[in-house]
Write a protein that holds these residues in place. Structure first.
Motif, mmCIF file in Angstrom:
data_model
loop_
_atom_site.group_PDB
_atom_site.id
_atom_site.type_symbol
_atom_site.label_atom_id
_atom_site.label_comp_id
_atom_site.label_asym_id
_atom_site.label_seq_id
_atom_site.Cartn_x
_atom_site.Cartn_y
_atom_site.Cartn_z
ATOM 1 N N MET A 1 0.169 -1.477 0.009
ATOM 2 C CA MET A 1 0.158 0.020 0.264
ATOM 3 C C MET A 1 0.917 1.786 -0.138
ATOM 4 S SD MET A 1 -2.660 1.743 2.841
ATOM 5 C CE MET A 1 -4.231 -0.006 3.388
ATOM 6 N N SER A 2 0.432 2.050 -1.017
ATOM 7 C CA SER A 2 1.452 2.810 -0.901
ATOM 8 C C SER A 2 -0.090 4.495 -1.009
ATOM 9 C CB SER A 2 2.184 3.600 -2.079
ATOM 10 O OG SER A 2 2.379 4.631 -2.325
ATOM 11 N N PHE A 3 0.079 5.388 0.257
ATOM 12 C CA PHE A 3 -0.222 6.512 0.844
ATOM 13 C C PHE A 3 -0.117 8.171 0.488
ATOM 14 C CE2 PHE A 3 -0.144 4.006 4.511
ATOM 15 C CZ PHE A 3 0.127 5.269 5.553
ATOM 16 N N THR A 4 -0.492 8.780 0.555
ATOM 17 C CA THR A 4 0.656 10.140 0.675
ATOM 18 C C THR A 4 -0.717 11.361 2.227
ATOM 19 O OG1 THR A 4 1.535 10.298 -1.532
ATOM 20 C CG2 THR A 4 0.626 12.515 0.107
ATOM 21 N N LEU A 5 0.280 11.184 3.198
ATOM 22 C CA LEU A 5 -0.337 11.674 3.920
ATOM 23 C C LEU A 5 -0.027 13.675 4.255
ATOM 24 C CD1 LEU A 5 -0.887 10.567 7.928
ATOM 25 C CD2 LEU A 5 0.787 12.489 7.181
ATOM 26 N N GLU B 1 -4.359 18.245 -4.424
ATOM 27 C CA GLU B 1 -3.456 17.948 -3.746
ATOM 28 C C GLU B 1 -3.224 16.097 -4.470
ATOM 29 O OE1 GLU B 1 -0.312 18.779 -3.955
ATOM 30 O OE2 GLU B 1 -0.970 21.400 -4.091
ATOM 31 N N MET B 2 -4.605 16.017 -3.483
ATOM 32 C CA MET B 2 -5.399 14.779 -3.358
ATOM 33 C C MET B 2 -4.377 13.648 -2.431
ATOM 34 S SD MET B 2 -6.703 14.524 -7.027
ATOM 35 C CE MET B 2 -5.044 14.012 -7.874
ATOM 36 N N PRO B 3 -4.188 14.081 -0.857
ATOM 37 C CA PRO B 3 -4.049 13.218 -0.291
ATOM 38 C C PRO B 3 -4.448 12.509 0.127
ATOM 39 C CG PRO B 3 -4.259 15.109 1.078
ATOM 40 C CD PRO B 3 -4.503 15.311 -0.452
ATOM 41 N N ASP B 4 -4.312 11.089 0.530
ATOM 42 C CA ASP B 4 -5.218 9.523 0.835
ATOM 43 C C ASP B 4 -5.789 9.438 1.755
ATOM 44 O OD1 ASP B 4 -4.151 7.376 -1.333
ATOM 45 O OD2 ASP B 4 -2.654 8.041 -1.178
ATOM 46 N N ASN C 1 11.807 4.736 6.200
ATOM 47 C CA ASN C 1 12.557 4.310 5.639
ATOM 48 C C ASN C 1 11.422 3.898 4.263
ATOM 49 O OD1 ASN C 1 15.209 4.530 6.119
ATOM 50 N ND2 ASN C 1 15.403 2.281 6.680
ATOM 51 N N ALA C 2 9.667 3.653 4.963
ATOM 52 C CA ALA C 2 8.696 3.801 3.732
ATOM 53 C C ALA C 2 8.776 4.831 3.484
ATOM 54 C CB ALA C 2 8.252 2.582 4.129
ATOM 55 N N SER C 3 9.366 6.018 4.125
ATOM 56 C CA SER C 3 8.649 7.241 3.732
ATOM 57 C C SER C 3 9.603 8.060 2.639
ATOM 58 C CB SER C 3 8.599 8.160 4.870
ATOM 59 O OG SER C 3 9.224 8.313 5.945
#
Length: 262
Positions: free
Chosen positions: A1-5, A27-30, A233-235
């Motif tokens: 899963m990839s998401f923007t916060l 910007e459409m953050p999740d 490190n996933a960020s």
């Protein structure tokens, strides 16, 4: 899963509903975490946000003050809240994603104008709030977790426009920075923004008192995104949306973003 916060102190979600909608559309953050919503939960204007795909909300609110909300396109469930320092304020709420990642959304008290708890009750409340945050994360050591919010402290010298000038100004005093660092250490939290953007001045807040905030540029980085080491490190793709401070009728804070691949 990839998401923007994203995290944003909106300084009244009802007053600035249009700005929130604009940010979500452009910007459409999740996930968008809001602080200082200044609204009971049932009065948060959700229809426009839901129309843009933000069907999930976990929030705590109160009339006219404080208030935190997590808006999400992704399914989330309520993971509780903590009334740190027993202030009776809506300053923390947590939500959990389907992949098990917990998001803490926090609004630390500003602390008033005088950095002395003996003469300023609000400053004492701020320190007590941070102390109880420290103790909570020391006792319930987080993993696969993200903490965001207006933490009302600019910890590093390059998080303020003038380190020496602000050493006695609330938000950058040594005692506040010590408390801030103690919370980080207790939860083994890592600064996502500075993990990506290691050097240089970064600000997320500019006072309303400045006639020309952009030219004066007397900013502070008060808004933060942290993560536990197992997901740090996933960020990536951290950014602060400075132009938002120039929108019509703005908050004095701007959104801070990060993307996670989990």
């Amino acid at each position: 899963m990839s998401f923007t916060l994203a995290t944003w102190n909106i300084n009244s979600v009802r007053l600035r509903e249009g700005l929130v909608t604009r940010l979500l559309a452009e910007e459409m953050p999740d996930i968008l975490c809001l602080q200082e919503c200044k609204s009971p939960v049932e009065m948060i204007p959700l229809a426009q946000f839901q129309a843009l795909g933000y069907r999930y909300i976990v929030a705590r609110g109160q009339k006219g003050y404080n208030g935190v909300a997590i808006l999400s396109k992704l399914p989330i469930v309520d993971a509780g809240d903590k009334d740190f320092a027993q202030l009776g304020h809506a300053r923390h709420v947590a939500a959990r994603l389907e992949n098990g990642v917990t998001i803490h959304n926090t609004y630390v008290p500003a602390g008033g104008d005088i950095p002395d708890r003996e003469v300023n009750v609000k400053f004492g409340q701020k320190l007590d709030y941070l102390t109880e945050m420290r103790d909570f994360f020391r006792w319930e050591r987080p993993d696969r977790a993200i903490l965001v919010g207006d933490l009302n402290i600019a910890p590093r010298e390059d998080d303020v426009w003038n380190h020496k000038a602000l050493l006695k100004i609330v938000s950058h005093t040594p005692i506040e920075v010590d408390h801030f660092n103690a919370v980080m250490e207790a939860g083994n939290w890592q600064d996502v923004t500075r993990h990506d953007l290691r050097e240089g001045r970064l600000y997320s807040w500019w006072s309303y008192r400045a006639a020309d905030w952009d030219t004066a540029d007397k900013g502070r980085r008060l808004d933060h995104i942290w993560a536990t080491p197992d997901i740090l490190n996933a960020s990536h793709q951290s950014r602060i949306l400075r132009p938002v401070r120039g929108w019509d009728g703005p908050s004095d804070h701007v959104p801070v973003f990060a993307t996670f691949d989990l």
